[in-house]
Scaffold this active site. Sequence first.
Site, mmCIF file in Angstrom:
data_model
loop_
_atom_site.group_PDB
_atom_site.id
_atom_site.type_symbol
_atom_site.label_atom_id
_atom_site.label_comp_id
_atom_site.label_asym_id
_atom_site.label_seq_id
_atom_site.Cartn_x
_atom_site.Cartn_y
_atom_site.Cartn_z
ATOM 1 N N TYR A 129 0.868 -1.186 0.000
ATOM 2 C CA TYR A 129 0.000 0.000 0.000
ATOM 3 C C TYR A 129 0.903 1.235 0.000
ATOM 4 O O TYR A 129 1.912 1.289 0.712
ATOM 5 C CB TYR A 129 -0.903 0.016 1.228
ATOM 6 C CG TYR A 129 -1.770 1.248 1.334
ATOM 7 C CD1 TYR A 129 -3.040 1.281 0.765
ATOM 8 C CD2 TYR A 129 -1.306 2.401 1.980
ATOM 9 C CE1 TYR A 129 -3.831 2.417 0.838
ATOM 10 C CE2 TYR A 129 -2.093 3.538 2.051
ATOM 11 C CZ TYR A 129 -3.350 3.543 1.489
ATOM 12 O OH TYR A 129 -4.120 4.675 1.546
ATOM 13 N N GLU A 217 -3.159 7.766 -3.906
ATOM 14 C CA GLU A 217 -3.262 6.460 -3.255
ATOM 15 C C GLU A 217 -3.075 5.354 -4.290
ATOM 16 O O GLU A 217 -3.746 5.343 -5.327
ATOM 17 C CB GLU A 217 -4.615 6.280 -2.570
ATOM 18 C CG GLU A 217 -4.723 4.939 -1.844
ATOM 19 C CD GLU A 217 -6.133 4.650 -1.348
ATOM 20 O OE1 GLU A 217 -6.282 4.193 -0.214
ATOM 21 O OE2 GLU A 217 -7.085 4.869 -2.125
#
Length: 421
Positions: A129, A217
């Site tokens: 992530y 993101e």
Amino acid sequence: MYKSFRSVSGMAARASKLARQPIQQQQQKRFLNIHEYLSVDVMRKYGINAPKGAVAKSPEEAFEVAKRLGHFSNGYKGGVKTFSTPEEAQYLAEKMIGHNLITKQTGAEGKPCNAVYICERKYARREYYFAILMDRQSAGPVLVASSEGGMDIETVAKENPDAIVKLPVDIKKGLAFEDAKELAKKIGISNVAQEDAAHTFMNLYKLFTERDATQVEINPLSETNDHQVLCMDAKLNFDDNAEFRQKEVFELRDFTQEDAREIAAAKYNLNYIGLDGSIGCLVNGAGLAMATMDIIQLHGGKPANFLDVGGGATPEAVKAAFEIITSDPHVSSAFVNIFGGIMRCDVIAEGIIAAAKELDLNIPLVVRLKGTKVDEAKKLIAESGLRIFAVDDLDTAASKAVNFSSIVTDARKAGIKVQFS
């Protein structure tokens, strides 16, 4: 090589939930949200690697894109469809394009799916992530990364907070290569891929600062079996206040994914938030909006929205506000609650009167005004000859708005037309 098939509307609607962790209060709230495939295009301009893909706006286009990408594999995984032939791509596109996609992020009504994104699927050695957000605590951007990618990041934060690494960046100095490489090492990227990952982080940071982003993101960021670092998806948000210098980015805005009432309100510099009740609320200021909604609920009512006219509205903007409020068929009464400071009460009154006359309002209108030019406003309303219920006391005004809403709602159910104007 696998290929995957994604609903564009679903990707645009999926917002980062990591912001609900301690960083939440520092993250900017005003942002433009663009589709994932457009985010990938923006990233490629910064030399950031992502799987090949293309958008299809019809089943036939999906078939052609699938043919160009080559072989496919069958199966399903989450919201991503995988398949083995171009014919399957065409079939899936027929089921998705032209329909509303309903997820936790879109709400019960969903968002229209106007296109699908078809891309190759790479074999991931490991998934990570990565995100960049604005952090007021450190007075600048913060990089957030985790060894546990491809899953709900807030679940990771709850169950394994040590797996999340945060790196604040001095916005004056920028992101150093050594720091970026150390971050890659901390989340477990292999030695041979750490430099590639560091360059990817730096390019993403460059995109973040140069494009006035509020969020970048990537979930998941993958290291493939041959040690390539790829951004397997992309979620980019941009600061609305930077529109004047980010024309290229803001031209990517898809209005079909937004509430038409919010778009109409923005044209007049009004802030509109849609809710699921029956009482339309016109206020000035977020604090008064919250208090207004609370007192409506205290009396047993439910707000249909709140529309904040701010401190610089004109009579024309107030009239437009009423058009927006009454465009909702669920609204059965309107409550105006204004505290005149910078915003003058007589200006609000002029807008209310113009709206009542020109829009032929057929719902009860309760008005409570206090502050600057309130006497002039009351005189305008009294002399208008219109059926406007002017009330000084907030509690009484809210009670009337709720009671009127109940009357109109019951009358509508019974097929009875009630006239208040």
